[in-house]
Design a protein around this motif. Sequence first.
Motif, short mmCIF file in Angstrom:
data_model
loop_
_atom_site.label_atom_id
_atom_site.label_comp_id
_atom_site.label_asym_id
_atom_site.label_seq_id
_atom_site.Cartn_x
_atom_site.Cartn_y
_atom_site.Cartn_z
N THR A 118 1.46 2.46 -9.02
CA THR A 118 2.26 3.54 -9.58
C THR A 118 3.23 2.92 -10.57
OG1 THR A 118 3.81 3.36 -7.76
CG2 THR A 118 2.13 5.04 -7.56
N GLY A 119 3.07 3.26 -11.83
CA GLY A 119 3.94 2.67 -12.84
C GLY A 119 3.82 1.17 -12.84
N ASP A 120 4.94 0.47 -12.61
CA ASP A 120 4.92 -0.99 -12.58
C ASP A 120 4.90 -1.55 -11.17
OD1 ASP A 120 7.46 -0.21 -11.89
OD2 ASP A 120 8.50 -1.63 -13.21
N ARG A 121 4.75 -0.68 -10.18
CA ARG A 121 4.75 -1.10 -8.78
C ARG A 121 3.34 -1.02 -8.19
NH1 ARG A 121 9.01 1.70 -4.90
NH2 ARG A 121 7.32 2.89 -4.02
N SER A 122 3.01 -2.00 -7.37
CA SER A 122 1.69 -2.06 -6.75
C SER A 122 1.85 -2.30 -5.26
CB SER A 122 0.89 -3.18 -7.39
OG SER A 122 -0.38 -3.26 -6.82
N ARG A 123 1.03 -1.60 -4.46
CA ARG A 123 1.03 -1.79 -3.00
C ARG A 123 -0.39 -2.03 -2.53
NH1 ARG A 123 4.94 3.05 -0.85
NH2 ARG A 123 6.81 2.29 -1.85
N SER A 124 -0.51 -2.87 -1.50
CA SER A 124 -1.82 -3.18 -0.94
C SER A 124 -1.98 -2.52 0.42
CB SER A 124 -1.98 -4.69 -0.79
OG SER A 124 -1.93 -5.30 -2.05
N TYR A 125 -3.20 -2.08 0.71
CA TYR A 125 -3.49 -1.38 1.97
C TYR A 125 -4.87 -1.79 2.50
CZ TYR A 125 0.00 2.06 0.38
OH TYR A 125 1.14 2.69 -0.05
N THR A 126 -5.02 -1.76 3.81
CA THR A 126 -6.35 -1.75 4.40
C THR A 126 -6.84 -0.31 4.33
OG1 THR A 126 -5.54 -1.24 6.61
CG2 THR A 126 -5.76 -3.60 6.04
N SER A 127 -8.10 -0.08 4.57
CA SER A 127 -8.62 1.30 4.55
C SER A 127 -7.92 2.16 5.59
CB SER A 127 -10.13 1.31 4.80
OG SER A 127 -10.81 0.72 3.72
N ALA A 128 -7.73 1.62 6.80
CA ALA A 128 -7.07 2.38 7.87
C ALA A 128 -5.62 2.69 7.52
CB ALA A 128 -7.15 1.61 9.18
N ALA A 129 -4.89 1.72 6.95
CA ALA A 129 -3.48 1.94 6.59
C ALA A 129 -3.35 2.94 5.45
CB ALA A 129 -2.83 0.62 6.20
N LEU A 130 -4.25 2.89 4.49
CA LEU A 130 -4.21 3.85 3.38
C LEU A 130 -4.51 5.25 3.88
CD1 LEU A 130 -3.82 4.54 0.44
CD2 LEU A 130 -6.16 3.75 0.00
N ALA A 131 -5.49 5.38 4.76
CA ALA A 131 -5.81 6.69 5.34
C ALA A 131 -4.61 7.24 6.11
CB ALA A 131 -7.04 6.59 6.24
N GLU A 132 -3.95 6.42 6.89
CA GLU A 132 -2.77 6.85 7.64
C GLU A 132 -1.64 7.26 6.70
OE1 GLU A 132 -0.72 8.09 10.70
OE2 GLU A 132 -2.66 7.12 11.08
N THR A 133 -1.49 6.57 5.60
CA THR A 133 -0.45 6.88 4.61
C THR A 133 -0.65 8.27 4.01
OG1 THR A 133 -0.17 4.54 4.10
CG2 THR A 133 0.57 6.08 2.43
#
Length: 141
Positions: A118-133
Amino acid sequence: MKRPHLLRVEESPDRFAPLIEAARALGLRIGWLDLQNGQEPPTVPGDLETAASQGVLRAVAVGGGRTVAVKPLRGAPVLNDLLREHFQGCALVLIRGEVDAPSLRPSESGEPDWEVKTGDRSRSYTSAALAETLRKPHPWE
């Protein structure tokens, strides 16, 4: 209606199978929108194309566990209208095409699985963590 979260993607739908599976395990739905602005219309099976070109409101074919619908558009597509009409009940819509939304890419290192930018910020996720988010009202803030 609660608007689904949007993530812009470039890869083909099969690349997102792990994320879709993780979301389904949580009872969440994910939609796919191929936004082909300014390009030729998508290929449509025979009689559906004929019916749509005649000016019907909608042309629909059903069979084999699938529904295909064609709705002629006047003017450019409106994202909010598309979301309301086709993706009600989805937690996330993956959009391939030009749209003002954070981007989702497979992680280059492979661990964790995904990178949301998002913009200049980046976040990393596992599939399970992204789904929960996806359960959060503003997951990318």
